[in-house]
Scaffold this motif. Structure first.
Motif, PDB file in Angstrom:
ATOM      1  N   LYS A   1       0.886  -1.296   0.076  1.00 33.21           N
ATOM      2  CA  LYS A   1       0.152  -0.007  -0.095  1.00 33.21           C
ATOM      3  C   LYS A   1       1.023   1.297   0.031  1.00 33.21           C
ATOM      4  CE  LYS A   1      -4.369   1.223   0.350  1.00 33.21           C
ATOM      5  NZ  LYS A   1      -5.447   0.765  -0.451  1.00 33.21           N
ATOM      6  N   THR A   2       0.820   1.960  -1.180  1.00 28.67           N
ATOM      7  CA  THR A   2       1.704   2.994  -1.126  1.00 28.67           C
ATOM      8  C   THR A   2       1.347   4.200  -0.171  1.00 28.67           C
ATOM      9  OG1 THR A   2       2.465   2.524  -3.520  1.00 28.67           O
ATOM     10  CG2 THR A   2       2.739   4.657  -2.913  1.00 28.67           C
ATOM     11  N   LYS A   3       0.031   4.504  -0.187  1.00 30.70           N
ATOM     12  CA  LYS A   3      -0.588   5.730   0.570  1.00 30.70           C
ATOM     13  C   LYS A   3      -0.084   5.134   1.958  1.00 30.70           C
ATOM     14  CE  LYS A   3      -5.097   7.409   2.029  1.00 30.70           C
ATOM     15  NZ  LYS A   3      -6.515   7.351   1.670  1.00 30.70           N
ATOM     16  N   ASP A   4      -0.138   4.133   2.684  1.00 27.55           N
ATOM     17  CA  ASP A   4       0.304   3.673   3.997  1.00 27.55           C
ATOM     18  C   ASP A   4       1.797   4.169   4.198  1.00 27.55           C
ATOM     19  OD1 ASP A   4      -2.178   2.903   4.368  1.00 27.55           O
ATOM     20  OD2 ASP A   4      -1.943   0.512   4.385  1.00 27.55           O
ATOM     21  N   PHE A   5       2.623   3.735   3.159  1.00 28.27           N
ATOM     22  CA  PHE A   5       3.955   3.917   3.212  1.00 28.27           C
ATOM     23  C   PHE A   5       4.346   5.342   3.470  1.00 28.27           C
ATOM     24  CE2 PHE A   5       8.355   3.766   2.451  1.00 28.27           C
ATOM     25  CZ  PHE A   5       8.833   2.461   3.259  1.00 28.27           C
ATOM     26  N   ARG A   6       3.698   5.987   2.393  1.00 27.48           N
ATOM     27  CA  ARG A   6       3.708   7.441   2.428  1.00 27.48           C
ATOM     28  C   ARG A   6       3.294   8.014   3.603  1.00 27.48           C
ATOM     29  NH1 ARG A   6       4.127  10.888  -2.255  1.00 27.48           N
ATOM     30  NH2 ARG A   6       3.132   9.521  -3.609  1.00 27.48           N
ATOM     31  N   ALA A   7       2.188   7.746   4.316  1.00 24.10           N
ATOM     32  CA  ALA A   7       1.848   8.200   5.529  1.00 24.10           C
ATOM     33  C   ALA A   7       3.006   7.807   6.662  1.00 24.10           C
ATOM     34  CB  ALA A   7       0.497   7.722   5.924  1.00 24.10           C
ATOM     35  N   PHE A   8       3.527   6.625   6.567  1.00 25.51           N
ATOM     36  CA  PHE A   8       4.452   6.383   7.552  1.00 25.51           C
ATOM     37  C   PHE A   8       5.822   7.276   7.404  1.00 25.51           C
ATOM     38  CE2 PHE A   8       8.709   4.115   7.115  1.00 25.51           C
ATOM     39  CZ  PHE A   8       9.112   4.283   8.336  1.00 25.51           C
ATOM     40  N   LEU A   9       6.421   7.560   6.125  1.00 27.62           N
ATOM     41  CA  LEU A   9       7.180   8.558   5.959  1.00 27.62           C
ATOM     42  C   LEU A   9       6.978  10.108   6.627  1.00 27.62           C
ATOM     43  CD1 LEU A   9       8.511   7.493   2.683  1.00 27.62           C
ATOM     44  CD2 LEU A   9       9.576   7.017   4.758  1.00 27.62           C
ATOM     45  N   GLY A  10       5.536  10.467   6.401  1.00 34.42           N
ATOM     46  CA  GLY A  10       5.319  11.852   6.902  1.00 34.42           C
ATOM     47  C   GLY A  10       5.469  11.530   8.541  1.00 34.42           C
ATOM     48  N   ALA A  11       4.720  10.686   9.056  1.00 36.20           N
ATOM     49  CA  ALA A  11       4.749  10.538  10.363  1.00 36.20           C
ATOM     50  C   ALA A  11       6.106  10.439  11.049  1.00 36.20           C
ATOM     51  CB  ALA A  11       4.042   9.106  10.857  1.00 36.20           C
ATOM     52  N   VAL A  12       7.146   9.987  10.414  1.00 36.08           N
ATOM     53  CA  VAL A  12       8.592  10.017  11.237  1.00 36.08           C
ATOM     54  C   VAL A  12       9.187  11.155  10.436  1.00 36.08           C
ATOM     55  CG1 VAL A  12       8.650   7.563  11.508  1.00 36.08           C
ATOM     56  CG2 VAL A  12       9.318   8.528   9.283  1.00 36.08           C
ATOM     57  N   LYS A  13       8.521  12.442   9.787  1.00 36.87           N
ATOM     58  CA  LYS A  13       9.363  13.428   9.350  1.00 36.87           C
ATOM     59  C   LYS A  13      10.056  13.122   8.272  1.00 36.87           C
ATOM     60  CE  LYS A  13       7.751  16.524  12.899  1.00 36.87           C
ATOM     61  NZ  LYS A  13       6.866  15.406  13.467  1.00 36.87           N
ATOM     62  N   ALA A  14      10.315  12.121   7.626  1.00 32.69           N
ATOM     63  CA  ALA A  14      11.052  11.770   6.458  1.00 32.69           C
ATOM     64  C   ALA A  14      10.582  12.085   4.966  1.00 32.69           C
ATOM     65  CB  ALA A  14      11.563  10.273   6.705  1.00 32.69           C
ATOM     66  N   ASP A  15       9.603  13.039   4.924  1.00 30.87           N
ATOM     67  CA  ASP A  15       9.241  13.457   3.769  1.00 30.87           C
ATOM     68  C   ASP A  15      10.463  13.934   2.548  1.00 30.87           C
ATOM     69  OD1 ASP A  15       6.811  13.125   4.403  1.00 30.87           O
ATOM     70  OD2 ASP A  15       6.516  14.977   4.895  1.00 30.87           O
ATOM     71  N   GLY A  16      10.393  13.734   1.309  1.00 32.79           N
ATOM     72  CA  GLY A  16      11.471  14.221   0.407  1.00 32.79           C
ATOM     73  C   GLY A  16      12.333  12.810   0.110  1.00 32.79           C
ATOM     74  N   LYS A  17      13.615  13.250  -0.277  1.00 35.90           N
ATOM     75  CA  LYS A  17      14.471  12.081  -0.598  1.00 35.90           C
ATOM     76  C   LYS A  17      14.798  11.273   0.660  1.00 35.90           C
ATOM     77  CE  LYS A  17      16.284  13.900  -4.893  1.00 35.90           C
ATOM     78  NZ  LYS A  17      17.535  14.171  -5.508  1.00 35.90           N
ATOM     79  N   SER A  18      14.467   9.929   0.514  1.00 33.06           N
ATOM     80  CA  SER A  18      14.863   8.990   1.883  1.00 33.06           C
ATOM     81  C   SER A  18      15.369   7.866   1.302  1.00 33.06           C
ATOM     82  CB  SER A  18      13.609   9.023   2.686  1.00 33.06           C
ATOM     83  OG  SER A  18      13.073  10.154   3.129  1.00 33.06           O
ATOM     84  N   LEU A  19      16.160   7.267   2.169  1.00 29.63           N
ATOM     85  CA  LEU A  19      16.516   5.859   1.896  1.00 29.63           C
ATOM     86  C   LEU A  19      16.339   5.080   3.073  1.00 29.63           C
ATOM     87  CD1 LEU A  19      18.348   3.907   0.280  1.00 29.63           C
ATOM     88  CD2 LEU A  19      20.344   4.462   1.505  1.00 29.63           C
ATOM     89  N   VAL A  20      15.444   3.838   2.765  1.00 34.10           N
ATOM     90  CA  VAL A  20      14.680   3.075   3.889  1.00 34.10           C
ATOM     91  C   VAL A  20      15.618   1.769   4.009  1.00 34.10           C
ATOM     92  CG1 VAL A  20      12.671   2.184   4.693  1.00 34.10           C
ATOM     93  CG2 VAL A  20      12.639   4.361   3.503  1.00 34.10           C
ATOM     94  N   VAL A  21      16.252   1.773   5.041  1.00 38.72           N
ATOM     95  CA  VAL A  21      17.187   0.359   5.343  1.00 38.72           C
ATOM     96  C   VAL A  21      16.469  -0.446   6.135  1.00 38.72           C
ATOM     97  CG1 VAL A  21      19.346  -0.442   5.883  1.00 38.72           C
ATOM     98  CG2 VAL A  21      19.048   1.907   4.863  1.00 38.72           C
TER      99      VAL A  21
END
Length: 207
Positions: free
Chosen positions: A135-155
């Motif tokens: 679910k792209t929407k859920d993943f985008r919400a997760f990045l917004g919640a942890v304040k990692a909007d923009g270019k991010s590398l998820v490990v």
């Protein structure tokens, strides 16, 4: 040894984690980082360019005119480089641009980037990066919640197809595994979002 807050996927602080100074607290070496990025880009080059030299262009076997008495400069072939449809001087040929760097140099560059990210507060540690479904929407919400909007590398600690497929349509976001992190990908990203298990793997492997 410094500490960093550990968040959950909703952006709430749920604990702390320790960052080893030997990995996240060294003085960054910019020259080494530059050398490793240059090596990475060189190794990515395909090297498939090719052009024809005067000996490989078809035609041109006949001398255009006699050597003397015409008033023209002497010419031996219409496929010489100065002629239209002639060959290329020092024509590029397929080759490999890759070269090998010392492992210690690569490791120092990796630690330099991790230390620079830590000093700039651009590392975000999450207790567990897990999704029930793609679910792209859920993943985008997760990045917004942890304040990692923009270019991010998820490990992540291991390959997770659900996370990879959920993130692949988000511009500027890439997903990789802890044992595959590299200097170039980390420099491209503004934030480094680490699963807590991935952080443990990094600190174990690169200590």
């Amino acid at each position: 040894m410094s500490t960093i807050n550990v968040l959950n996927m909703a952006g709430e602080t749920v604990g702390t984690a320790e960052l080893k100074d030997s990995i996240f607290g060294i003085e960054p070496n910019e020259a080494v980082v530059h050398e490793v990025v240059k090596n990475h880009l060189a190794n990515c080059r395909q090297g498939t360019q090719s052009a024809l030299t005067r000996g490989e262009v078809s035609g041109g076997g006949k001398k255009p005119w006699r050597q003397k008495g015409t008033g023209h400069a002497r010419q031996g072939s219409t496929r010489a480089p100065q002629w239209t449809h002639g060959g290329i001087v020092f024509a590029p040929k397929p080759r490999s641009y890759s070269y090998v760097l010392n492992k210690k140099v690569k490791r120092l560059a990796l630690k330099s980037v991790l230390s620079a990210k830590a000093a700039a507060n651009e590392i975000i540690v999450v207790d567990a990066i897990k999704l029930d479904s793609i679910k792209t929407k859920d993943f985008r919400a997760f990045l917004g919640a942890v304040k990692a909007d923009g270019k991010s590398l998820v490990v992540t600690p291991a390959k997770d197809e659900v996370v990879i497929k959920s993130a692949r349509n988000i511009p500027g976001v890439e997903v990789t595994m802890a044992n595959l992190i590299n200097v170039y990908d980390m420099l491209k990203a503004k934030y480094l979002v680490l699963d807590q298990e991935a952080l443990a793997v990094i600190q174990e492997v690169f200590a």
